[in-house]
Design a protein around this motif. Structure first.
Motif, short mmCIF file in Angstrom:
data_model
loop_
_atom_site.label_atom_id
_atom_site.label_comp_id
_atom_site.label_asym_id
_atom_site.label_seq_id
_atom_site.Cartn_x
_atom_site.Cartn_y
_atom_site.Cartn_z
N ALA A 73 -21.06 1.49 -17.35
CA ALA A 73 -19.92 2.09 -15.76
C ALA A 73 -19.61 2.86 -15.43
CB ALA A 73 -18.79 1.71 -16.70
N ALA A 74 -20.55 4.12 -16.34
CA ALA A 74 -20.52 5.14 -15.58
C ALA A 74 -22.12 5.67 -14.73
CB ALA A 74 -20.05 6.46 -16.62
N LYS A 75 -21.80 6.87 -13.76
CA LYS A 75 -22.58 8.01 -13.59
C LYS A 75 -22.78 8.55 -13.68
CE LYS A 75 -25.16 9.10 -10.37
NZ LYS A 75 -26.68 8.51 -10.00
N VAL A 76 -23.27 9.71 -14.51
CA VAL A 76 -23.57 10.84 -15.23
C VAL A 76 -24.12 11.74 -14.50
CG1 VAL A 76 -23.95 11.85 -17.50
CG2 VAL A 76 -23.26 9.48 -16.82
N TYR A 77 -23.79 13.26 -14.61
CA TYR A 77 -24.48 13.89 -14.05
C TYR A 77 -24.36 15.00 -14.62
CZ TYR A 77 -23.22 12.38 -9.69
OH TYR A 77 -22.48 11.05 -8.41
N ARG A 78 -25.70 15.49 -15.52
CA ARG A 78 -25.73 16.24 -16.30
C ARG A 78 -25.33 17.67 -16.29
NH1 ARG A 78 -29.12 14.17 -19.91
NH2 ARG A 78 -30.28 12.62 -19.53
N ALA A 79 -24.77 18.13 -15.41
CA ALA A 79 -24.08 19.56 -15.39
C ALA A 79 -22.79 19.56 -15.25
CB ALA A 79 -24.21 20.76 -14.10
N ASN A 80 -22.00 18.61 -15.30
CA ASN A 80 -20.60 18.88 -15.13
C ASN A 80 -19.49 17.95 -15.21
OD1 ASN A 80 -20.54 18.86 -12.92
ND2 ASN A 80 -19.23 20.82 -12.76
N ARG A 81 -19.83 16.12 -14.70
CA ARG A 81 -19.32 15.47 -14.76
C ARG A 81 -20.13 14.27 -14.65
NH1 ARG A 81 -15.87 15.63 -9.35
NH2 ARG A 81 -16.77 18.28 -10.06
N MET A 82 -18.64 13.35 -15.47
CA MET A 82 -18.73 11.79 -15.67
C MET A 82 -18.16 11.16 -14.62
SD MET A 82 -20.22 10.68 -19.41
CE MET A 82 -18.52 12.32 -19.84
N ILE A 83 -18.28 10.19 -13.69
CA ILE A 83 -17.77 9.50 -12.64
C ILE A 83 -17.32 7.88 -12.79
CG2 ILE A 83 -16.59 8.70 -10.22
CD1 ILE A 83 -18.07 11.47 -9.90
N VAL A 84 -16.24 7.35 -13.85
CA VAL A 84 -16.49 5.65 -13.78
C VAL A 84 -15.53 4.89 -12.03
CG1 VAL A 84 -15.77 4.01 -15.07
CG2 VAL A 84 -16.80 5.72 -15.74
N ARG A 85 -16.36 3.93 -11.70
CA ARG A 85 -15.71 3.19 -10.35
C ARG A 85 -14.66 1.97 -11.16
NH1 ARG A 85 -16.15 6.85 -6.62
NH2 ARG A 85 -17.89 7.75 -6.65
N ARG A 86 -13.73 2.08 -10.77
CA ARG A 86 -12.83 0.35 -11.14
C ARG A 86 -11.96 0.43 -10.39
NH1 ARG A 86 -11.64 3.75 -15.34
NH2 ARG A 86 -12.36 3.75 -17.58
N ASP A 87 -12.37 -1.10 -9.42
CA ASP A 87 -12.18 -1.33 -8.48
C ASP A 87 -11.86 -0.22 -7.18
OD1 ASP A 87 -11.18 -4.31 -9.87
OD2 ASP A 87 -9.62 -3.41 -10.81
N ASP A 88 -10.17 -0.27 -6.46
CA ASP A 88 -10.51 0.95 -5.67
C ASP A 88 -10.04 2.48 -5.89
OD1 ASP A 88 -7.83 0.43 -6.44
OD2 ASP A 88 -7.06 0.97 -4.74
N SER A 89 -10.25 2.55 -7.17
CA SER A 89 -9.94 3.72 -8.13
C SER A 89 -11.77 4.44 -8.65
CB SER A 89 -9.01 3.92 -9.48
OG SER A 89 -9.26 2.82 -10.25
#
Length: 197
Positions: free
Chosen positions: A137-153
């Motif tokens: 579910a997550a796009k993991v960036y090693r350095a400093n962030r993870m992003i989880v996209r759900r529907d339009d957010s």
């Protein structure tokens, strides 16, 4: 009397306030059902909360106001070094990111400098990478962030430090402050407090 291990109501409830045991249990269960330890003796094993840790989670997420919102908006964990503060902060952040039903949640691991803030993020990232459902579910960036996209957010878990620019304009759902004594009273603290207004 609740069946939640380690639960203890620290003070009496105001009119309309109540303890929502299913909400507390849901948060506790997230740890052992979705997360694994990242390092040390228990690396790779499910994150089973100790009774003192379960009590913290139960009180933070179980106590509700009359309108159903959470009674506690801030919590402080004061434990000695090596007691597992970073892993539990990481787990709290992952709960906010994946399971807290907040659209576009912004979760920040915060410390006096980026290296210190990255410790909590390293644990959070490791917890996600060990659980296929979360890592998918997550796009993991090693350095400093993870992003989880759900529907339009999109929800984000990111590292923030007192020396980082652009601290104003945040809209945090959860802030995980590490080594608070090292930067309390800074511009960052003021920015975070006003962001929660």
């Amino acid at each position: 009397r609740t069946g939640i291990p380690g639960y203890s109501p620290w003070d009496s409830a105001a009119p309309g306030e109540h303890f929502d045991e299913p909400a507390a249990q849901y948060a506790i269960d997230f740890f052992h059902q979705a997360l694994r330890h990242v390092e040390g003796t228990f690396a790779g094993h499910p994150f089973i909360l100790r009774p003192d840790q379960a009590a913290i989670i139960a009180n933070l997420f179980g106590w509700k106001r009359a309108d159903g919102t959470r009674r506690y908006r801030e919590g402080m964990i004061g434990q000695p070094r090596g007691s597992g503060k970073s892993p539990i902060l990481a787990g709290l952040g992952n709960f906010g990111l994946f399971a807290d039903d907040e659209r576009g949640a912004q979760i920040y691991a915060v410390a006096a400098d980026k290296d210190q803030a990255a410790i909590v993020y390293k644990h959070a990232r490791g917890q996600v990478e060990q659980e296929p459902v979360l890592s998918e579910a997550a796009k993991v960036y090693r350095a400093n962030r993870m992003i989880v996209r759900r529907d339009d957010s999109a929800a984000i878990f990111a590292v923030l430090s007192s020396d980082a620019p652009g601290k104003h304009g945040l809209n945090p759902h959860m802030i995980l402050c590490d080594e608070l004594h090292a930067w309390q009273g800074s511009d960052l603290m003021e920015a975070l407090q006003t962001a929660f207004a």
